[in-house]
Scaffold this motif. Structure first.
Motif, PDB file in Angstrom:
ATOM      1  N   MET A  45       0.819  -1.200   0.000  1.00 39.78           N
ATOM      2  CA  MET A  45       0.000   0.000   0.000  1.00 39.78           C
ATOM      3  C   MET A  45       0.845   1.238   0.000  1.00 39.78           C
ATOM      4  O   MET A  45       0.376   2.337   0.137  1.00 39.78           O
ATOM      5  CB  MET A  45      -0.877   0.013   1.252  1.00 39.78           C
ATOM      6  N   ASN A  46       2.154   1.014  -0.060  1.00 35.17           N
ATOM      7  CA  ASN A  46       3.009   2.169   0.131  1.00 35.17           C
ATOM      8  C   ASN A  46       3.529   2.685  -1.195  1.00 35.17           C
ATOM      9  O   ASN A  46       3.917   3.826  -1.299  1.00 35.17           O
ATOM     10  CB  ASN A  46       4.172   1.780   1.010  1.00 35.17           C
ATOM     11  N   ALA A  47       3.545   1.803  -2.165  1.00 35.22           N
ATOM     12  CA  ALA A  47       4.109   2.258  -3.440  1.00 35.22           C
ATOM     13  C   ALA A  47       3.220   3.355  -4.012  1.00 35.22           C
ATOM     14  O   ALA A  47       2.021   3.175  -4.146  1.00 35.22           O
ATOM     15  CB  ALA A  47       4.197   1.087  -4.411  1.00 35.22           C
ATOM     16  N   PRO A  48       3.820   4.477  -4.320  1.00 35.46           N
ATOM     17  CA  PRO A  48       3.030   5.640  -4.733  1.00 35.46           C
ATOM     18  C   PRO A  48       2.142   5.315  -5.926  1.00 35.46           C
ATOM     19  O   PRO A  48       1.015   5.768  -5.992  1.00 35.46           O
ATOM     20  CB  PRO A  48       4.076   6.683  -5.101  1.00 35.46           C
ATOM     21  N   GLN A  72       0.565   2.736  -6.656  1.00 37.92           N
ATOM     22  CA  GLN A  72      -0.671   2.038  -6.341  1.00 37.92           C
ATOM     23  C   GLN A  72      -1.550   2.832  -5.396  1.00 37.92           C
ATOM     24  O   GLN A  72      -2.749   2.645  -5.367  1.00 37.92           O
ATOM     25  CB  GLN A  72      -0.342   0.698  -5.686  1.00 37.92           C
ATOM     26  N   GLU A  73      -0.918   3.639  -4.616  1.00 36.22           N
ATOM     27  CA  GLU A  73      -1.662   4.232  -3.525  1.00 36.22           C
ATOM     28  C   GLU A  73      -2.758   5.156  -4.018  1.00 36.22           C
ATOM     29  O   GLU A  73      -3.885   5.053  -3.574  1.00 36.22           O
ATOM     30  CB  GLU A  73      -0.707   4.997  -2.612  1.00 36.22           C
ATOM     31  N   LEU A 122      -1.550   9.992  -2.233  1.00 37.18           N
ATOM     32  CA  LEU A 122      -0.441  10.602  -1.520  1.00 37.18           C
ATOM     33  C   LEU A 122      -0.992  11.784  -0.732  1.00 37.18           C
ATOM     34  O   LEU A 122      -1.628  12.672  -1.296  1.00 37.18           O
ATOM     35  CB  LEU A 122       0.601  11.093  -2.514  1.00 37.18           C
ATOM     36  N   VAL A 123      -0.745  11.760   0.568  1.00 38.56           N
ATOM     37  CA  VAL A 123      -1.298  12.835   1.381  1.00 38.56           C
ATOM     38  C   VAL A 123      -0.436  14.073   1.193  1.00 38.56           C
ATOM     39  O   VAL A 123       0.784  14.003   1.350  1.00 38.56           O
ATOM     40  CB  VAL A 123      -1.310  12.410   2.854  1.00 38.56           C
ATOM     41  N   PRO A 124      -1.030  15.195   0.847  1.00 39.48           N
ATOM     42  CA  PRO A 124      -0.217  16.411   0.672  1.00 39.48           C
ATOM     43  C   PRO A 124       0.466  16.774   1.987  1.00 39.48           C
ATOM     44  O   PRO A 124      -0.123  16.637   3.064  1.00 39.48           O
ATOM     45  CB  PRO A 124      -1.256  17.477   0.295  1.00 39.48           C
ATOM     46  N   HIS A 157      -2.153   7.527   9.563  1.00 39.71           N
ATOM     47  CA  HIS A 157      -2.718   7.155   8.258  1.00 39.71           C
ATOM     48  C   HIS A 157      -3.980   6.311   8.302  1.00 39.71           C
ATOM     49  O   HIS A 157      -4.361   5.759   7.270  1.00 39.71           O
ATOM     50  CB  HIS A 157      -1.684   6.350   7.441  1.00 39.71           C
ATOM     51  N   VAL A 158      -4.597   6.184   9.474  1.00 39.15           N
ATOM     52  CA  VAL A 158      -5.739   5.268   9.514  1.00 39.15           C
ATOM     53  C   VAL A 158      -6.847   5.735   8.580  1.00 39.15           C
ATOM     54  O   VAL A 158      -7.574   4.940   7.991  1.00 39.15           O
ATOM     55  CB  VAL A 158      -6.242   5.112  10.960  1.00 39.15           C
ATOM     56  N   GLU A 184      -6.121   4.143   5.290  1.00 40.23           N
ATOM     57  CA  GLU A 184      -5.901   2.698   5.196  1.00 40.23           C
ATOM     58  C   GLU A 184      -7.223   1.982   4.915  1.00 40.23           C
ATOM     59  O   GLU A 184      -8.296   2.589   4.937  1.00 40.23           O
ATOM     60  CB  GLU A 184      -5.326   2.157   6.512  1.00 40.23           C
ATOM     61  N   LYS A 185      -7.094   0.658   4.743  1.00 46.82           N
ATOM     62  CA  LYS A 185      -8.298  -0.140   4.587  1.00 46.82           C
ATOM     63  C   LYS A 185      -9.106  -0.130   5.878  1.00 46.82           C
ATOM     64  O   LYS A 185      -8.541  -0.009   6.955  1.00 46.82           O
ATOM     65  CB  LYS A 185      -7.896  -1.570   4.258  1.00 46.82           C
ATOM     66  N   PRO A 186     -10.401  -0.321   5.787  1.00 46.11           N
ATOM     67  CA  PRO A 186     -11.262  -0.237   6.981  1.00 46.11           C
ATOM     68  C   PRO A 186     -10.887  -1.254   8.050  1.00 46.11           C
ATOM     69  O   PRO A 186     -11.164  -1.034   9.227  1.00 46.11           O
ATOM     70  CB  PRO A 186     -12.661  -0.527   6.445  1.00 46.11           C
TER      71      PRO A 186
END
Lengths: 354, 216, 536, 96
Positions: free
Chosen positions: D1-4, D6-7, D10-12, D63-64, D67-69
């Motif tokens: 889930m970290n690879a940009p 795929q994500e 990206l949180v500004p 990051h919750v 993230e996935k629920p």
């Protein structure tokens, strides 16, 4: 099981029969069904299993029915508990202190203490219990009355019971408290009201009997001989100092067979002083709740462990000093010099602070 | 990742990757979270103890709290919050493929941690100098509730400081692994987990600060 | 047929040679075996301690270890049995070995962490044994304060042991949860998981959510002893009852750590030997979670006489009764599974039947303890001792051995002598009841627990109980001897000797290191027999 | 889930800075609330503010929110369990 000795006991026993009865019936049912299925559906007789995935009505049934049953059981248990926690207004209060490894029962109105619990027939007894703050948790358990409650250091707890017939009943310590946990056993002695009053009277007189120093210092005097120093030693001292007086059963417990390194001196007067005051910072606590004569008897018993003839003797001045310090020669007012003063003070402060 | 974020409820998709001995950052992150749960409950038990005694010794706790310096606590709070920011920014920088910037931000985080610990050390030393430490004669003369207050203060802030201390080498190690390329934008879960840990340390302090410093 | 597969890939036992290959392994199956060896050693050690307890109690008065010796033996028996045997037994041995296989994975999510858990376990075990060398500890396994802060015995080692073992347990649980979430084969949705996996999943959550609480609480005892922080010290107005709260917040749910996995194994064994799908699969699965959840609501029933507020006792009594319901659901569903089955009375099934009986006895007597007034009478008496041995040993312990018989052919590729196994089981079962049942009666008559000495009126109960302990031990020895012999001389076992339908029976016995070359495809529930093979 | 790649979210960086600023403000609020005379409500006010801060840290820094629920579900399990521990303990201490 003991025969029930009070209303609480009968209430608890009823709960035992209800809950236990339901449980035994269910257990027998489950086991019988299990055994029957194993026999009926063994492979030789039932070579091909049926395909059954489940049944919603059955599932609901065996969720709902047990729920009702356990709620009923809860209620049965609650009933008896409510009775246990509702002390009658006219109950007589006895204060209880659990210590390693003996019990002290304090009758506050009379200012006397006992190592056994005495109670008159027919009178509700409320036990207010605690333990000294430097002690550990104990638990007073009266199996015949189905009651039990912990004595927590520095805190107060209570239980009550109402004896219905004369007799002697075991009191156990039920909370593990170390080495002599299994010997922390005493008795409840239930007497007729008349005998009970007589017992109280005797205890009060004994407590207040003025000490004649000359007799008190003499191990051969009638008064000292009459009091069983050996029995007292067995109750209060053996678990730390041992039956042979060799000590060492708890940390720093004194060896009475030697004259070396006494905190106070091994003279009778100083042994008495220790019994009165305890020794700060050790597990040796004050036994000032015992009648003065008993303490002298105990002191003589302790002194007798040393077999040599060179035991230092107290001078007449020292004897007089002791007499003066503790006003032994005077007739004493009923007073509450009890070893748990400290614990109680702590409790009062706690209640005030909280 | 086989997962691909396509389903929201089922997380079994990674099996294929794992069968190939693959890299499953979601598993690592989940494991980290579960570990953090245990940390939360470790402190949580102490917070229960704190709550019970605050209930019993309200006044004594206020007395004890008055002996603590609010400015010191507030500054330490700000420092930890800032370290959390730099940590979050470090992860963001790495995800944007800027490892050098990420490392600088990590060093800033470590710097904050150091500052926090130094201030904490001075604070404790000051307490010790005034005879406020477990078993000190001065403290034993105070009300009983205060002894419990400071017992809890030293236990909880001590355990927290220990967590800060453990975090420092972890973050430095992450920095090293960024330089060596072991942590990359594609393989960043180690850094992310270090970040989760660090934020938790911050989060615990967020509760410790008002409970110890602000109740007088 | 597994000869061919075995030739293709060496089984996990032969995958590496020498001690080093075992001590550095990350193969979940080998780690399971490492646990098995260590756990059996600790178990036998604790059995010896238990025998000594029963010998001391053979007659009233001091027999041969004396009061203090008795207290120390009792403490060590408790610590070893609880922290070193029963808590890790099923999850660490059979969970490690079979959880990944049952969900079609080749290993757990964190294999190295898994090995680390084992080292934590061994480290904790050595600390516990170290306390013996230093003279033993007399606090009881509960470490109740103020006694544990006061005793002259060295409590540092056993407390550190419990702390370290706690981490071992937590890390295993963590590993299992992640494994179940991440490594199930795509064709196995939640409700196709074997019930053993469900049980382990629920157990793992308890391990994670309860263990830290006791960890820090035990450390507080050390701080109390070492620094006198006063948190639990009544002389400084700390509250010993608060310690009891925190202790039981963990230690009651820990009871379900011990027994939930055992229930999972029963749910595996019953359908296999009835050749019938499990009755009410979803209810059994959900009831595992329900037990785990409700289990965290009931700790106060260990403290009904501790001086808690009366209202608290009532609340906890009520909540305690709720936990009986999901346990009942399981028992009823197992019985219903037998209905119209085709039952083969093999040894594993005998253990499952014994579990149902013994655990029911334990559970029903538990109801007497959940009810307030009755519990106040039997609290801290030998009734409690009998009760928790019926649930823990009769539950967790019995199914540990049941599982050992059930999965032995899979783990070692050989079968044991069935008739000897049955004789051992018979001795075990008779001895068990002879040992523990009299203690119920003694407790009802008022015999307090943890007594090194007792009044003569309790003699008859203790005498029977002590004799029972010898029968039980004879059964255990015979059982283990039978298995040990099978390890070297047993007949070769096939891939699926019992006719099981879960995934572990599709791989060779013993399995190769990588049991699944490709993710298996699951097309049906875990216990569907009637539609396919007629017999095993 | 970290690879940009795929994500996709990206949180500004500005979000982090805003959260940080909010956290500092809340710290200031909680300190000043101490001087406001809230009596026995003070402790609840402090806890409320701390919980808001903790929520910000969990949702954004940790990051919750992105993230996935399942992570949020697990956290709720944790909070519920901890709530039970506190609640049932206090049934005792509030009624002694």
């Amino acid at each position: 099981m003991y025969s029930g000795a009070s209303e609480i006991a009968r209430e608890v026993d009823a709960a035992f029969y209800w809950i236990g009865g339901i449980c035994v019936a269910l257990l027998i049912g489950i086991t019988a069904v299990m055994v029957y299925f194993v026999i009926r559906y063994r492979r030789a007789r039932s070579p091909q299993a049926a395909h059954i995935e489940g049944s919603l009505p059955l599932e609901i049934g065996w969720i709902v029915v047990p729920t009702i049953l356990v709620l009923f059981m809860f209620f049965k248990g609650y009933e008896g508990f409510k009775l246990m926690r509702t002390v009658p207004e006219d109950a007589q209060v006895v204060e209880v202190v659990g210590q390693r490894w003996f019990w002290t029962f304090i009758y506050p109105e009379q200012g006397i203490t006992s190592d056994r619990l005495y109670a008159p027939v027919g009178k509700p007894m409320k036990l207010e219990m605690t333990a000294p703050v430097d002690d550990v948790v104990h638990s007073l358990y009266l199996p015949a009355f189905r009651v039990k409650e912990d004595c927590v250091p520095g805190r107060k707890s209570y239980l009550w019971f109402q004896p219905e017939q004369e007799g002697r009943y075991h009191i156990f310590c039920a909370e593990y408290c170390g080495k002599d946990h299994s010997r922390m056993i005493t008795e409840l002695v239930v007497l007729s009201p008349e005998k009970y009053q007589a017992w109280l009277q005797r205890k009060v007189e004994d407590r207040n009997k003025p000490v004649v120093m000359a007799q008190a210092m003499d191990p051969e005097s009638a008064e000292i001989k009459e009091r069983d120093g050996a029995a007292l030693f067995k109750t209060y001292c053996v678990s730390c100092h041992g039956a042979e007086g060799l000590g060492g059963l708890v940390e720093n417990a004194r060896n009475f067979t030697s004259l070396a390194d006494w905190k106070r001196s091994p003279k009778i007067t100083d042994i008495y002083r220790t019994l009165e005051l305890g020794i700060e910072g050790t597990q040796m606590r004050s036994f000032s709740n015992l009648p003065p004569w008993d303490r002298f008897a105990l002191a003589h018993h302790v002194a007798a462990f040393y077999k040599g003839s060179d035991r230092p003797q107290a001078s007449p001045e020292e004897v007089e000093q002791l007499n003066k310090d503790f006003r032994l020669g005077e007739k004493q007012e009923p007073r509450r010099t009890i070893p748990i003063e400290q614990a109680k003070k702590a409790y009062v402060e706690d209640a005030g602070g909280g | 990742m086989a997962d691909g974020g396509t389903t929201s409820t089922d997380l079994h998709g990674a099996a294929g990757a794992a069968h190939a001995g693959g890299y499953d950052p979601m598993a690592a992150k989940m494991g980290m979270w579960l570990f953090l749960f245990t940390e939360v409950l470790l402190f949580g038990a102490l917070f229960i103890v704190y709550g019970v005694y605050l209930h019993g010794f309200t006044w004594q706790f206020q007395q004890g709290s008055a002996r603590l310096s609010i400015p010191v606590g507030a500054v330490n709070t700000a420092i930890l919050l800032t370290s959390s920011l730099t940590m979050a920014l470090a992860i963001a920088a790495l995800q944007r493929a800027r490892p050098a910037r990420a490392r600088r931000l990590l060093f800033a985080t470590v710097g904050c941690a150091g500052a926090f610990l130094v201030i904490k050390a001075f604070e404790w030393a000051g307490k010790f100098a005034h005879g406020v430490y477990p078993g000190a004669a001065f403290l034993l003369e105070q009300s009983k509730g205060e002894i419990v207050f400071f017992g809890l203060y030293f236990t909880m802030t001590g355990l927290h400081a220990l967590h800060v201390l453990v975090g420092v080498p972890v973050i430095l190690w992450a920095g090293r692994r960024i330089r060596s390329g072991a942590i990359s934008p594609e393989h960043s879960v180690f850094l992310e987990n270090a970040g989760l840990y660090w934020h938790l340390v911050d989060l615990i302090w967020i509760y410790l600060f008002p409970l110890f410093y602000l109740i007088s | 047929m597994d000869a061919a597969a075995g030739a293709a890939a060496p089984n996990y036992l032969r995958a590496g040679k020498g001690l080093a290959s075992w001590l550095t392994t990350t193969d979940h199956k080998r780690i399971g075996i490492l646990y098995l060896i260590a756990i059996l050693v600790f178990f036998l050690f604790a059995v010896c301690l238990g025998l000594m307890i029963r010998l001391e109690l053979f007659s009233p008065g001091e027999q041969f270890v004396g009061n203090q010796g008795y207290n120390r033996i009792l403490t060590l028996h408790g610590i070893t049995m609880i922290f070193l045997f029963i808590i890790p037994s099923v999850p660490a041995v059979f969970g490690n070995f079979f959880l990944p296989i049952q969900i079609g994975a080749n290993d757990v999510s964190f294999p190295r962490l898994n090995l680390a858990s084992w080292y934590f376990y061994i480290g904790g075990g050595l600390f516990a044994l170290g306390s013996v060398i230093l003279g033993g500890v007399d606090t009881g396994w509960t470490f109740y304060i103020p006694y544990s802060a006061d005793t002259a015995d060295n409590v540092y080692l056993p407390i550190l042991a419990a702390f370290i073992l706690g981490w071992s347990s937590i890390l295993t649980g963590l590993n299992f949860i992640v494994t179940v979430h991440r490594l199930r084969v795509p064709s196995m949705p939640w409700f196709r998981m074997p019930l053993f996996v469900w049980a382990l999943y629920a157990t793992s959550w308890i391990q994670i959510l309860a263990t830290p609480v006791v960890g820090i609480t035990l450390l507080l005892i050390l701080l109390e002893r070492f620094l006198g922080i006063g948190i639990f010290d009544p002389a400084k107005e700390g509250d010993p009852v608060l310690y009891q709260h925190l202790f039981w917040i963990y230690s009651h749910p820990a009871v379900y750590i011990m027994v939930l996995p055992a229930m999972g194994i029963v749910s595996e064994i019953v359908p296999v030997f009835c050749r019938k799908t499990i009755f009410g699969y979803k209810f059994i699965a959900i009831s595992s979670l329900a037990i785990a959840g409700i289990g965290s609501l009931v700790w106060g029933h260990h403290m009904f006489t501790s001086g808690m507020a009366d209202l608290e006792r009532i609340v906890f009594s009520l909540l305690t009764f709720l936990v009986a319901i999901p346990s009942g659901v399981k028992v009823f569903n197992w019985l219903a599974t037998m209905y119209k089955g085709s039952i083969r009375l093999a040894t594993p099934f005998l253990y499952a039947l014994a579990f149902i009986f013994l655990f029911s006895v334990g559970g029903f007597t538990g109801l007497l303890q959940g009810a307030l007034s009755t519990d106040i009478h039997i609290h801290d008496t030998s009734f409690i001792v009998a009760h928790f041995h019926y649930t823990m040993f009769g539950g967790g312990g019995v199914m540990f051995f049941g599982a050992l018989h059930y999965w032995f052919p899979k783990m070692f590729g050989r079968t044991y002598c069935e008739s000897v196994a049955r004789w051992a089981f018979a001795l075990f079962f008779v001895g068990f009841n002879c040992l523990y049942f009299p203690l119920f009666l003694a407790g009802l008559a008022g015999m307090p627990r943890r007594y090194a000495d007792y009044l003569p009126e309790y003699l008859v109960y203790h005498r029977i109980s002590s004799i029972g302990s010898w029968i039980l031990v004879a059964g255990i020895v015979l059982m283990l001897a039978n298995l040990l012999r099978a390890l070297f001389k047993g007949e070769r076992a096939g891939r699926d000797p019992w006719g099981g339908a879960t995934l572990e029976w599709t791989v060779p016995s013993p399995p190769p290191t990588h049991q699944f070359a490709a993710p298996p495809v699951v097309t049906r529930g875990p216990y569907e027999y009637a539609r396919e093979r007629a017999s095993g | 889930m970290n690879a940009p790649a795929q994500e996709g979210h990206l949180v500004p960086c500005s979000v982090y800075v805003w959260v940080w600023a909010a956290l500092l403000c809340l710290t200031a609020v909680t300190v000043s609330a101490k001087y406001a005379d809230l009596q026995h409500l003070a402790i609840f006010a402090a806890l409320l503010i701390a919980t808001v801060k903790a929520g910000l840290v969990v949702l954004y820094f940790m990051h919750v929110r992105f993230e996935k629920p399942i992570f949020a579900v697990m956290i709720l399990v944790l909070l519920a369990t901890y709530g039970i521990y506190i609640g049932l303990t206090f049934v005792d201490y509030a009624n002694r």
